[in-house]
Design a protein around this motif. Sequence first.
Motif, short mmCIF file in Angstrom:
data_model
loop_
_atom_site.label_atom_id
_atom_site.label_comp_id
_atom_site.label_asym_id
_atom_site.label_seq_id
_atom_site.Cartn_x
_atom_site.Cartn_y
_atom_site.Cartn_z
N TYR A 145 13.74 -4.56 -30.42
CA TYR A 145 15.13 -5.81 -31.14
C TYR A 145 14.83 -6.38 -31.86
N VAL A 146 13.93 -7.60 -31.45
CA VAL A 146 13.29 -8.84 -31.85
C VAL A 146 12.38 -8.78 -33.67
N MET A 147 11.89 -7.58 -33.83
CA MET A 147 11.23 -6.53 -34.97
C MET A 147 12.16 -6.30 -35.91
N LEU A 148 13.40 -5.48 -35.64
CA LEU A 148 14.51 -4.94 -35.67
C LEU A 148 14.98 -6.27 -37.03
N VAL A 149 15.50 -7.62 -35.70
CA VAL A 149 16.17 -8.61 -36.55
C VAL A 149 15.32 -9.07 -37.60
N ALA A 150 14.13 -9.31 -37.58
CA ALA A 150 13.14 -9.93 -38.27
C ALA A 150 13.00 -9.54 -39.42
N PHE A 151 13.16 -7.85 -39.45
CA PHE A 151 13.41 -7.41 -40.74
C PHE A 151 14.38 -7.78 -41.63
N VAL A 152 15.50 -7.48 -41.07
CA VAL A 152 17.06 -7.21 -40.68
C VAL A 152 17.38 -8.78 -41.46
N VAL A 153 16.92 -10.00 -41.28
CA VAL A 153 16.77 -10.91 -41.34
C VAL A 153 15.91 -11.48 -42.52
N GLY A 154 14.78 -10.34 -42.57
CA GLY A 154 13.64 -11.05 -44.23
C GLY A 154 14.82 -10.73 -45.38
#
Length: 173
Positions: free
Chosen positions: A146-155
């Motif tokens: 989940y954190v990896m996905l959100v970091a990708f989205v935010v980037g």
Amino acid sequence: MDIGTITMQHDLDTSRFAAALLEADDVGAVIRCHYEAERALDYVLEKLTDGRSRRKAKNWAFSVKLEVCHLLGVREIWTVPLKLLNDHRNDFAHKGIDRFGDQQVMDMFHQVRQMSPAFDESFRMTFEGKHSFDKAYNECSRKERYVMLVAFVVGLFSSLPQIAVSQMPSIQK
């Protein structure tokens, strides 16, 4: 959409994402992710309004900021993952949820794939510092995914101003 190479100008706080991955429980992880997403949202609004939203947006709810992005022409493909994160954060805050469920991770994964069809389970996140992390998506726990996905989205989201400029046709004088 092929956006080429973009150098992100937003100062993404990778230490907050590292803490979400390595130090926090799921509740702390979703709060840290939400905080970074809101920072990116503020950055994009500031860039899209040429600084005019800076003072006003501080008092706006996350959902209002997303709606203003829509009014400024940001397509839903960019905002739906952030809305989903906001919904998940609200579930944690108001419904007593304290762990990421498979469905939450799958929903976020689906949204990331909408933004970037090249994202797959072999995507790898690596960083070093106080703590190190080096895992492929398919090796991660639900929280890490989940954190990896959100970091990708935010980037990606925080790169919207640069993407918009790179996609504009050059103006000939």
